[in-house]
Structures are given as C-alpha cells and as structure tokens.
Write an enzyme that holds these catalytic residues in place. Structure first.
Site, PDB file in Angstrom:
ATOM      1  N   HIS A   1       0.813  -1.213   0.000  1.00  0.00           N
ATOM      2  CA  HIS A   1       0.000   0.000   0.000  1.00  0.00           C
ATOM      3  C   HIS A   1       0.848   1.265   0.000  1.00  0.00           C
ATOM      4  O   HIS A   1       0.615   2.206  -0.767  1.00  0.00           O
ATOM      5  CB  HIS A   1      -0.940   0.011   1.213  1.00  0.00           C
TER       6      HIS A   1
ATOM      7  N   ARG B   1      29.738  -4.979 -16.218  1.00  0.00           N
ATOM      8  CA  ARG B   1      30.839  -5.554 -15.448  1.00  0.00           C
ATOM      9  C   ARG B   1      30.327  -6.608 -14.469  1.00  0.00           C
ATOM     10  O   ARG B   1      29.537  -6.297 -13.578  1.00  0.00           O
ATOM     11  CB  ARG B   1      31.567  -4.458 -14.668  1.00  0.00           C
TER      12      ARG B   1
ATOM     13  N   ARG C   1      31.296  -8.312 -19.611  1.00  0.00           N
ATOM     14  CA  ARG C   1      32.707  -8.594 -19.357  1.00  0.00           C
ATOM     15  C   ARG C   1      32.830  -9.568 -18.191  1.00  0.00           C
ATOM     16  O   ARG C   1      32.253  -9.361 -17.127  1.00  0.00           O
ATOM     17  CB  ARG C   1      33.449  -7.290 -19.020  1.00  0.00           C
TER      18      ARG C   1
ATOM     19  N   ASP D   1      42.764   1.530 -18.808  1.00  0.00           N
ATOM     20  CA  ASP D   1      43.985   0.732 -18.676  1.00  0.00           C
ATOM     21  C   ASP D   1      44.931   0.961 -19.849  1.00  0.00           C
ATOM     22  O   ASP D   1      46.150   0.946 -19.686  1.00  0.00           O
ATOM     23  CB  ASP D   1      43.647  -0.760 -18.559  1.00  0.00           C
TER      24      ASP D   1
ATOM     25  N   CYS E   1      34.674   1.214 -24.760  1.00  0.00           N
ATOM     26  CA  CYS E   1      33.795   1.198 -23.588  1.00  0.00           C
ATOM     27  C   CYS E   1      34.448   1.855 -22.380  1.00  0.00           C
ATOM     28  O   CYS E   1      33.888   1.856 -21.290  1.00  0.00           O
ATOM     29  CB  CYS E   1      33.384  -0.233 -23.245  1.00  0.00           C
TER      30      CYS E   1
END
Length: 807
Positions: free
Chosen positions: A431, A521, A589, A715, A762
């Site tokens: 509710h 991920r 990934r 990276d 990405c």
C-alpha cells in the site's frame, strides 16, 4: 443488459462500470473475454449501485453526509476523523431494506449451490464507480471482507462496504484528486474465495513499477491470503519475467528475490474472527511461494490480460493484477485486475533527472531499502507507530518524513503531508508503495529497522534516484534536477551504447536512445548481489570459519546449494541488463577483480595472494585458466549459459578482459568450451577487451580468434604511458588524449576493419572528453559506449563529428 439489484459477474463488463463499479466490471470482462485463453477467474455476482442508492435513499442520510463533509477542515486530521466516524456510524446503524437483502441472499444461495455447499466462503469487495479510471487507481480505498459465510454475515459486510465509501482515507483521497463525493456510487462484488490461505497470493504488474519498463512482468507474493502483501505487513518474494520471451521455449525468469515472509493470514475459526494471522513455518520462510512453472504461467496470464485490455481500449494499457494460488487444487486464479495509473500517463520523451549534488563529498548513509519512484526528498523524521496516537497525528507537520512500521489506507491523509515515506516492512507493491507513486512522493519500503535507526526530529535525505535500492542519508543534502527532452536530441549514424554496472539501474535507462549495452561488469554483480568470494562460497566448509559459513548459509536460502546460488544470482544480474537492451547486444565482461579487491570480499583472505601491484597482477584472463581459480570461472560461464540458453537472452556477448597474449586467449577459450560456452555455438560472440599495448601491437594475431574488440581506454592509457592511475603522484601525467594513446586506438581500428571484426570503445574517455569522441568518429569506430549521464553531450559530439566527416 437488464438492470437489476444483482447480476452474475459473467453478465457484466467494462461497459457497466457506472452500474457495478470498476472491480466487478473488470472481473466480468475477464470471465467473458479471457476464460477461453485459459485465464481462471472465480465466479460470483455484483450487487449493483442501484442497491447502494436505494439503501442511501431509504436511510435518509444524504443531507446528513453532505453537512458533515462540508464541515471538514481537510488540513486538520482530527476534523477529518471526526466527520468520517460520524458518517460511518450512521450508515452502520441504518436498517438494511428487506427487499434488497432477500435478492442478495438468493444470489448467495445460488452461488453456494454451484460449489455444492450450503454456505460457501466468499470475498465481499467494495467496487466504486470511480475506481480503476485512467487517472486514479483508488487503491485500497474501500473495504474488502474475506471468508464471509452465511446470509447474516454477508448482509452485514455489504452494509459495511457502503459505509467504507466514507472512510477517512476515501474522503481525503476524493478531495485530493478532485472527485465529487456524491458522483461516486458503490457496488459490491461477491466472489467465491480461492483457498489461498492454504496456498499463496499476491499482486503482479505488467511493467516494472519503478522505471515503467514495459517488457517485464513484476510479481510479488507471500504465503496465505493476499492482504498482508497489500498492507505491507510482510516483505514479499519478488519475481521478474521478461515478456517478449514468455511465449517461447525459454524460461525468461530474470530475477527471483526471497522476501521476509515470517507470517501469513489464514481463515479464522469463528464468525467473529473470519481471518487471523499466524507465524509462517521455517520451511515457508526459506522457500519461494511460487514454483518456476507457476511464475511463468502467472506471467503469461498477466501478459494476456494486458493485451486484452490494450486492444479493448485502443492504446497500451498496463495492468495491476491480484492473484491467488489455491492450496487445495494447486491452481492459480486472477481475483482482480485494474489499469496501472502512473507510468501509462507519462510522457516518455520528457524525463526529469534528479541526483544528489554534494560536490564530490560522500554523504553518511543511514540505511537502505526498496526504492519507490525516482525522486529525492528531505525533511525531519516523524516516527509514527499508530494512527490511534492522537498526539502524533496532530504533531505531524507538512514536509516531515513519515517513518513507520507499515501503512494502510487509513494513513493516506498523513501520507499526502509527508515529503517522503520510510517503512520497516513491505515490498514494491504494498500500500505505501502504490500510494507514494500515485502522489509522487519518494518512499523506501522494507528497511526492516528504520524506526530503530532513525530518531524523531532528525534531518535526513531520502534518495530513490540510485536504482532499485533506496538510501537514507544523514542531513538535508542539495539536489540537482534537470529536464531532458528526448525529441530534441540529434540522430547519429555511429551507434551509442551504454555502460551499465548495476542490474538495479538497467531498466531506468531503457527510454534512452542507446543501441545496446557496451559494457556490463560482472564484478559489480558479484560484489553487490553475490556478496562473497566465489572460492569461499564453494569451499567454506573446508575453512573451519563458523562465522563465514553462517553468513553463506543465510545468503543461499531458497537455492539448491552454493553453486546454484552463484549461478542464479549472476545470471539474474546479467539477464536484467541484457533484457533492458534486447535484441540489441549486451556485452558482458567476465570478472576483472584485482587480488586486493577480491581479498575484501567475505572469505577472500583465504584465497588471494598479497601483490605489490595488483593493477598489473593476477587479474582478468590469467585467473580463468589458473588451476587456483578455474572452478570459479566455470561458474561464471554457467551463469552466462543460463542467461542465454534458459532465459533466452541470446543477445549476450561475452568479453575477456586483461588478456596479455594470444596463447592466453586460446587457453581461456578452451576453458569456456569445457564449461559448455563455445564461441559460435548458438550464435555466441566473444569480444576482447583491448586495453594492453600487446592487444594493439598483436591485433592481427588476436583478430582471428574473436568477433570484436572493445577498447578499454583507462587501462590502455596507464599502460601506454607507464603510470599507475591509482597513484596521485603521477596523476597529472594521466591523459587519455595523449598522442601515444590516440595512435594506439587509430591502429586498432584500422586492423579491426582489415580483419572485418567489430571495434568499439567502452572506457571512460568518451564520457569525459568530447574531443576524444570526435577523434573516434573520424577514425570510423563501429560503436561508442558511454555512461548514461554522458549520453546527451556525447550524442551532440558524435553529431558534430559526423557532420565534419561528411563535409
């Protein structure tokens, strides 16, 4: 149709709302229109509004009620309560006309005879003529009485239904939404009970109630009669089913979340106690209330009901459905259906965005629960345990945050004064959640201990803008609000995909013009949903760590074993993300935790080495074929298989991160094949995260083994420039726009095109730097994946770059 005091449900439909109200009309419509499609609805009859008007005329109460309502100060709760109580008392004390009662009793006796009983058990439900209209749900406004037996009890309940048209909540609600109190008539639906007191029951929606995502069915359920789910007295089990694949050979159950079902409502043992609440057994508390087959059957019915109503009305009509599972026959039934009234009215092109604006500071989190809506509100805590506490109700100030155990419809006059609502109990369809959505108030339900952790008068911020979990923060925090008009955005040729970390946020982004998920991920799902180191999950019994084993035992309730828990939870997280973009690609990934990150998970200390530089240590591909970690990686593969092959989400593409050599890639592919996840089988594509200089310089050798590259600019930048992006000492040198990095990217795009494999990006770079986006477009990249908050600026950057290229 002949007008009568009583009509069988099968003789009424949506064209009879003025006569029998929304509830009865909808039930009759389903019986006549959907029974052939296999949807089961219990029989019964409708006591028409003619009976209500005849009763009111016979009682002579019309002017008395008008006088009482005219005197109400709607800003004063006590004034509303006094007037409502006087009206209901007068109705309850009025004599029920003999000719009405005789016709109602005759219909009840005929219904009992159909079921071979002298006095069958029925539900007596108020059915207002204004309910279930496009602009208001009137959820729980009038009374329902369960397990009613015998003529005397039936007539008593019918009169009480009439009185419930003037409960405090109903009077306040009509006033709030601008309904004339005297243009609303009341019918009563008398329906054969389903023995869900011995089974289970709950509610279901043909969309996601928070995001409005239309491609799922959301089911909430618990043991026993359904009132406890609606009231929010229990935190129900929750199931999410993907609608486009319901009619396929797959089992598209995206999520199964176990609730806290510690009690249930069953039949009482006397006419004075028609229902009672008892503790649920331990087995019931630790079991889902529906089997997978029942979940899928119910979802298919909800989908059929939505399609039927949409065809009937000539536009999309999402539905709010109540269901019951008979514990004797083990058959499912639909006991109520009404149009959903929130998301069906929204303009999907105009989106209001809200987020906390703390300037980078981390606010103090006080507690979490289930988010209702996507708003943010702040105020002072006002803890109420009961509306009987007159002092509390008179001291509740507009703008306070209502904190309570749970709400019921009587709380609505207070709820509309609140800036936000926080409850200990309840689920997304209780509710408090339904009314909060309707009123546009952010709410967090099912927090378990909000009334203990929060203090009266404490300043807090309630945020429902962070996914399906709502967060209560300390203090009044600043909020940033914006308006996005999707129709004003440019169209582009370069597909923009989204980086989505959290499954709980995936449905929130389905309205955005993205072309799939470019990065999901797994480590986020492992950390936030599985909540334990994979190897500790598999081997905790060998560790002699009683606390860890107890924690794992708590996590895996409802699952066959530890492996089933990991596979199911990961498949669910991946599945929700993939469903949000289906049939466009969802690139998932495999896990890329560093050893220090894995160490921090429960049980991680037993399995993780101490590395001087985990950033370039045992991570990504090197784990998957290692004998130390291989069994955990195979669970990841099993989860992907479940999402693709059981749920049917074959748009999932897997991506291998931090893969240093071609030989390493071949070893990972071999382990995947061993786990039944082979590239090319059932259309499975395998991408490589291109984030190491070796990936770029050896692109010609990597390309034949994969279907695509996805550039990880974070990276790639640190390894090209030879710096640790976690070190503040060299952070000034970190630059994704460095010529060295750009040359790496340009080379990879060139080689990928020569080998006819896809190449996208990405990493965070395009989200942060429009100039990088322009460079990528000029090089001819196949796709760009960005964070959802960067979509608008990236769309414009891509649009400008494409115009320059064409010029």
């Amino acid at each position: 149709m002949k007008e009568s005091i009583v009509l069988p449900l099968q003789e009424v439909g949506l064209d009879a709302i003025a006569l029998v109200g929304g509830k009865s009309a909808s039930l009759g419509e389903m019986i006549s229109g959907l029974s052939k499609a296999g949807v089961k609805v219990p029989g019964g009859f409708a006591i028409t509004t003619k009976a209500y008007y005849h009763f009111m005329q016979n009682s002579g109460l019309d002017q008395f009620i008008r006088d009482q309502i005219a005197q109400i100060d709607f800003n004063n709760i006590s004034s509303l309560r006094r007037a409502g109580q006087r009206i209901r008392q007068e109705i309850s004390n009025s004599r029920f006309p003999h000719e009405l009662s005789q016709e109602i009793i005759a219909a009840y006796q005929a219904l009992s005879g159909q079921y071979g009983q002298e006095q069958t058990d029925v539900a007596v439900r108020s059915s207002a003529t204004a309910e279930d209209l496009p602009d208001a749900s009137f959820a729980g406004q009038q009374e329902t009485f369960l397990n009613v037996r015998g003529p005397v009890a039936l007539i008593d309940c019918v009169r009480n239904c009439f009185a419930s048209l003037f409960t405090d909540r109903a009077i306040s609600y009509r006033e709030n939404f601008g309904y004339d109190h005297f243009s609303v008539g009341l019918s009563v639906c008398v329906q054969k009970m389903v023995r869900s007191d011995l089974g289970a029951s709950g509610v279901a929606f043909s969309l996601d109630t928070e995001s409005g995502f239309r491609d799922v069915v959301l089911i909430n359920g618990s043991w026993g009669l359904g009132e406890l789910v609606v009231q929010g007295a229990v935190s129900p089990d929750e199931f999410i089913v993907y609608k486009p694949l319901i009619q396929s050979q797959y089992k598209p159950i995206l999520e199964k979340k176990m609730g806290v079902k510690d009690k249930k409502m069953i039949y009482g043992e006397s006419s004075d106690e028609r229902t009672r609440v008892i503790p649920a057994t331990k087995q019931q508390q630790h079991s889902f209330c529906l089997t997978d087959d029942q979940i899928l059957q119910l979802a298919a019915w909800v989908q059929r009901i939505e399609s039927y109503y949409s065809d009937k009305k000539g536009h999309w009509c999402p539905m709010d459905v109540e269901w019951a599972l008979d514990g004797l026959s083990h058959e499912l039934y639909i006991v109520q259906a009404r149009p959903e009234t929130i998301h069906s009215r929204r303009d999907r092109n105009r989106i209001t965005t809200r987020s906390l604006d703390t300037g980078g500071a981390t606010p103090r989190e006080l507690l979490r629960g289930i988010a209702v809506g996507d708003g943010i509100a702040a105020g002072n805590v006002n803890i109420l345990f009961s509306l009987d506490n007159r002092v509390a109700t008179t001291t509740f100030q507009p703008g306070d945050v209502l904190v309570t155990d749970m709400t019921d419809p009587d709380w609505e006059p207070i709820m509309k004064m609140a800036s936000a609502i926080v409850t200990n109990k309840g689920g997304r369809t209780c509710h408090a959640a339904i009314v909060a959505r309707e009123m546009g108030i952010p709410a967090i339900v099912g927090c378990e201990d909000a009334t203990e952790k929060l203090n009266g008068g404490q300043a807090i911020t309630v945020s429902c803008a962070e996914g399906t979990e709502g967060v209560v923060y300390e203090g009044i925090l600043p909020v940033k609000e914006g308006l996005l008009d999707l129709s004003s955005l440019p169209t582009v040729k370069t597909p923009l995909m989204l980086n989505v970390g959290s499954p709980s946020m995936a449905f929130q982004f389905t309205h955005l013009p993205g072309k799939g998920i470019g990065l999901a991920r797994e480590e986020f799902i492992i950390n936030n949903y599985i909540k334990v180191h994979p190897l500790a999950l598999l081997h905790h019994r060998e560790l002699n760590d009683a606390a860890l084993s107890a924690e794992i035992a708590q996590l895996i309730y409802g699952y066959e074993n530890e492996a089933d828990y990991f596979i199911s939870k990961l498949a669910s997280g991946v599945g929700k993300i993939a469903a949000s973009s289906y049939p466009d690609k969802a690139i998932v990934r495999f896990s890329d935790f560093k050893s220090n990150e894995y160490y921090n998970l429960p049980g991680g200390k037993y399995f993780e080495p101490k590395e001087e530089n985990p950033m370039i240590g045992w991570r990504g591909a090197s784990r998957y074929y290692s004998e130390k970690y291989k069994t955990a990686f195979m669970l990841e593969c099993a989860a992907i298989r479940k999402a693709r092959e059981t749920m049917g989400l074959n748009n999932i593409v897997v991506m291998i991160p931090f893969c240093r050599t071609v030989e390493e890639l071949e070893q990972v592919l071999a382990v995947m094949e061993e786990a039944g996840l082979s590239r090319g089988q059932n259309g499975l594509e395998v991408y490589l995260m291109a984030e190491l200089p070796s990936n770029i310089m050896m692109a010609e050798e990597f390309a034949p083994h994969i279907d695509g590259f996805s550039i990880g600019s974070n990276d790639l930048t640190q390894l090209t420039l030879g710096l640790d992006r976690d070190s503040e000492l060299v952070s000034g040198l970190y630059n994704e726009l460095s010529p060295a990095v750009l040359r790496m990217i340009a080379r990879l795009i060139k080689v990928a095109k020569e080998f006819k494999v896809k190449v996208g990006i990405c990493g965070q770079g395009p989200s942060d730097f429009p100039e990088l986006t322009r460079f990528l477009v000029q090089q001819g990249i196949d796709s760009i994946s960005i964070t959802p908050d960067a979509l608008v600026k990236t769309l414009w950057a891509v649009h400008e770059a494409e115009q320059l290229v064409e010029a």
